[in-house]
Design an enzyme around this catalytic site. Sequence first.
Site, short mmCIF file in Angstrom:
data_model
loop_
_atom_site.label_atom_id
_atom_site.label_comp_id
_atom_site.label_asym_id
_atom_site.label_seq_id
_atom_site.Cartn_x
_atom_site.Cartn_y
_atom_site.Cartn_z
N TYR A 139 -17.87 -29.69 16.89
CA TYR A 139 -17.13 -28.93 17.47
C TYR A 139 -17.82 -28.60 18.78
O TYR A 139 -17.55 -28.88 19.44
CB TYR A 139 -17.51 -27.17 16.67
CG TYR A 139 -17.05 -25.85 17.35
CD1 TYR A 139 -15.23 -25.66 17.53
CD2 TYR A 139 -17.41 -25.04 17.16
CE1 TYR A 139 -14.88 -24.18 18.26
CE2 TYR A 139 -17.01 -23.44 18.11
CZ TYR A 139 -16.25 -23.36 17.99
OH TYR A 139 -15.18 -22.27 18.98
N ARG A 192 -5.70 -26.18 29.21
CA ARG A 192 -7.48 -25.85 30.28
C ARG A 192 -8.22 -26.43 28.51
O ARG A 192 -8.42 -24.86 27.97
CB ARG A 192 -7.12 -24.47 30.20
CG ARG A 192 -8.30 -24.16 31.05
CD ARG A 192 -8.49 -22.38 31.24
NE ARG A 192 -8.29 -21.85 29.47
CZ ARG A 192 -9.57 -22.33 28.92
NH1 ARG A 192 -10.80 -23.07 28.92
NH2 ARG A 192 -9.47 -21.91 27.91
N LYS A 210 -11.96 -26.92 15.50
CA LYS A 210 -11.50 -25.14 15.40
C LYS A 210 -10.79 -25.08 14.03
O LYS A 210 -11.72 -24.30 13.31
CB LYS A 210 -10.17 -24.63 16.18
CG LYS A 210 -10.44 -24.26 17.51
CD LYS A 210 -11.48 -23.25 17.67
CE LYS A 210 -12.04 -22.67 18.99
NZ LYS A 210 -12.68 -21.85 19.57
N GLU A 281 -4.78 -21.71 21.31
CA GLU A 281 -6.11 -21.67 21.96
C GLU A 281 -5.51 -23.13 23.32
O GLU A 281 -5.20 -23.43 22.96
CB GLU A 281 -6.80 -23.05 20.11
CG GLU A 281 -8.08 -23.34 20.96
CD GLU A 281 -9.18 -22.30 20.83
OE1 GLU A 281 -10.06 -22.26 21.65
OE2 GLU A 281 -8.58 -20.88 19.89
N ASP A 282 -6.86 -23.10 24.29
CA ASP A 282 -6.89 -23.38 25.52
C ASP A 282 -5.65 -23.70 26.14
O ASP A 282 -5.39 -24.81 26.85
CB ASP A 282 -7.44 -24.98 25.22
CG ASP A 282 -9.32 -25.32 25.15
OD1 ASP A 282 -9.51 -23.05 25.23
OD2 ASP A 282 -9.26 -25.63 24.43
N ASP A 304 -7.92 -16.67 21.30
CA ASP A 304 -8.85 -17.05 20.60
C ASP A 304 -10.10 -16.54 21.94
O ASP A 304 -11.27 -16.43 22.31
CB ASP A 304 -9.86 -17.86 19.72
CG ASP A 304 -11.21 -18.27 19.66
OD1 ASP A 304 -11.14 -17.39 19.05
OD2 ASP A 304 -11.64 -19.13 19.96
N ASP A 305 -9.19 -17.64 23.05
CA ASP A 305 -9.87 -17.27 24.40
C ASP A 305 -9.75 -16.10 24.88
O ASP A 305 -10.76 -16.05 25.61
CB ASP A 305 -9.48 -18.57 25.52
CG ASP A 305 -9.00 -20.12 24.54
OD1 ASP A 305 -10.26 -20.51 24.73
OD2 ASP A 305 -7.82 -20.23 25.08
N ASN A 454 -18.74 -23.33 28.41
CA ASN A 454 -18.47 -24.67 27.52
C ASN A 454 -17.76 -25.78 28.63
O ASN A 454 -17.02 -25.05 29.45
CB ASN A 454 -17.08 -24.18 26.28
CG ASN A 454 -18.52 -23.75 25.06
OD1 ASN A 454 -19.56 -23.56 25.35
ND2 ASN A 454 -17.69 -22.81 24.94
#
Length: 612
Positions: A139, A192, A210, A281-282, A304-305, A454
Site C-alpha cells: 500500500y 490521478r 486497496k 479511487e484516484d 475514498d479520496d 502522498n
Amino acid sequence: MWKRTVARSAAAFAGYIRQSRRSFIAPSASAIPSPCIVHKRGADILHDPWFNKDTGFPLTERDRLGLRGLLPPRVISFEQQYERFMDSYHSLEKNTAGQPFDVVSLAKWRILNRLHDRNETLYYKVLIDNIKEFAPIIYTPTVGLVCQNYSGLFRRPRGMYFSAKDKGEMMSIVYNWPAPEVDMIVLTDGSRILGLGDLGVQGIGIPIGKLDMYVAAAGINPQRVLPIMLDVGTNNEKLREDRLYLGLRERRLEGEEYISIVDELMEALHTRWPKAIIQFEDFQFKWAFETLQRYRNKYCMFNDDIQGTAGVALAGLLGTVRAQGRPLSDFVNQKIVVVGAGSAGLGVLKMAYQAVSRMTGTTANPQFYLIDKQGLITNQRSHVDPSATPFAKPVGEVESIGLREGSNILEVVKKVKPHVLLGLSGVGGIFNEQVLNAMKDSESPKPAIFAMSNPTNNAECTATDAFKYAGENIVFGSGSPFQNVDLGNGKVGYVNQANNMYLFPGIGLGAMLSGAHIISDGMMHAASECLASYMTDEDIQKGKFYPSIDSIRDITAEVGAAVLRTAVVEEVAEGRGEVGLKELQHMTKEQTVKYVTRNMWYPVYSPLVHEK
C-alpha cells in the site's frame, strides 16, 4: 466455474475470538474450516493461487486431486510454509541493506507479489500477521513506485480491465470474471494516482493494494473482491510513447464520451453484482466530484479520496481539540487552514463544515481558510470551481485581519494564527521553514500540522522539520509513514499517519453487512467519529491521534459496527443473508461489534473436494 463455501456461523468461527479490545488472535487449531468444492485437478490446481497449497497438500488430498507425483513427497505444514517465507523475506532484507529506498521497496514488493501469484492463502496469512511491516509495501508508499513501473513489473493479470474500446460490450464483458459473487470493487481510471498524476492503465496497482487492505483489515473474502481499471486513454505523453506501456496509446476521453463509458460500466457491475460496494479511487478532481454526485444515490458507492481522506482528517482534527484539553464541541471555534483545493482538500472541508453544523444546529460559519496554487480563495475570485465556491471566504472578512484574495500560505498563517495547518496540496516541502516557524504563534497550546500528501516525496514537510521549526509542542500527522522524532531528554515527537486504511475497510465492511443500498454522509461521519473516540485521553495527551496499525482488525470492527448501526438508524439498511433488518435493529452496540468481527474472513487451508 468454481465455487467456495466459507463458514460464517459462530460455530465455525469459535476459534477466532477477540483477545482484547486492541488485539486479535487467529483461529485455534480446533476450528475446522469448511470444505471447498473445486472443479479442477492436477496441475490446474497448482496453477490456481486461490486453491494452491504448494507442498502443504496432505497425502489424502493429493490422491483425490491427482497431485501424486506433481509435488515433492514431503508434506510441509501451513506454519512451516509461513516460517519458510518469513526466513526468505528477512534474508532479502539482509541482502539489500544499504541499497536505495526505491530498490529495496520494489524488491520487497516483488517477493510478496510472487507469493500472491502462487498461494493467496499463505500470502494473506503473512500480510495479516505482519500488517505493520507489510502495509507500506503493498500500500502507501511503495504502491506509488509500483504504479510508476507497472508495465515493466507486469507478470500476470489481476483484476479486470475495461477500456474505451469496450463501449457497448461491458454488460457481456463483466461476466468474464469467474467469481459468481463479489462483495467489494475498487475502481480507478488512473487519472490521478496518489500525487503522481496521470499514470493511465498502470494505476491498476492502487485498486489491487486497496483490496489487499480490505482483506487484511476488514476480513473481506479475497475471492469476493475485484480490482478494476477503466482505461480511457492517458494524457501522459511519456507513457503513450513508452514501448512497454500496456494501455491505450491515445489521449483521455472527455465530456459526454467519458461519462457515458463510466455510466455503462457502473450499470454492468450493478446488474451482475447488485449488492457489491464500489469504491472510486484516484480519479482526477473534475471527475471525482462529478461521479460521486452522479452515482451516490443510485449505487452503494463512495469516493475514498474525497470521503475517506476527509473522515481520517476529521478524526485527527477532533483529536487536536482533545489534545488541547477541550471538549469536542469546541471544534466549532477551531481555526483551520487547508492547503490544497483538490478532491481531498475539499472533501475534508465539506465534512468539517458538516461536523460544525451538527454541533451548532445551525448553518456553519467556521473559521476555515482554503488555499490553492493561486493563494487564499475568497469570493472575489472569478472562475472558482463550483466545488470550492462554498468555502471561499468573504473578502471583507479576510481584509479585516490584513489578508486579501490570493494571500500566500505564510501570510495566512501569520495573520490567522491557526490551530491547525492541513496540507493536501501534493507539493513536497511547501510547508517550509518560514511557514513552520509561523505556526509557533498559533492560538493553540498544541498546534497541529498535517502533511497528508502522498507519496512521501510529496509530503508538505517531514516530521523532523515540523518539530524542528514549529516547536516540540506541536502534534504532527502525515499521509505517508515517517519515523517518530527523538526530541531529546526522553521526549518523543509522535508521527500520526493519517492513513485512509483506518476507515475505508470499516466503511466497506459495515455497508456490506448492513445490506445498505447507499452510503450516506451520516455513515461516513459515524466512521470518523468512531475513529476519533478510539484513542484514550492518555494517548491523546502524548500526541497520538491514531492507533497502531497492529490493531487494524479491531479498529475496523469498531468502525464497521458504527457504520452498520448508522445505516440501520437512517433506514438505508436492508440486512444481509440470514441476518435481516429486524435482527440488526435489535442488536446492541456490543452485539454489533461481535457480529462484524464474526464475519471477518481469516486465511486457513480448507479441505479441497473435487466435483466434476
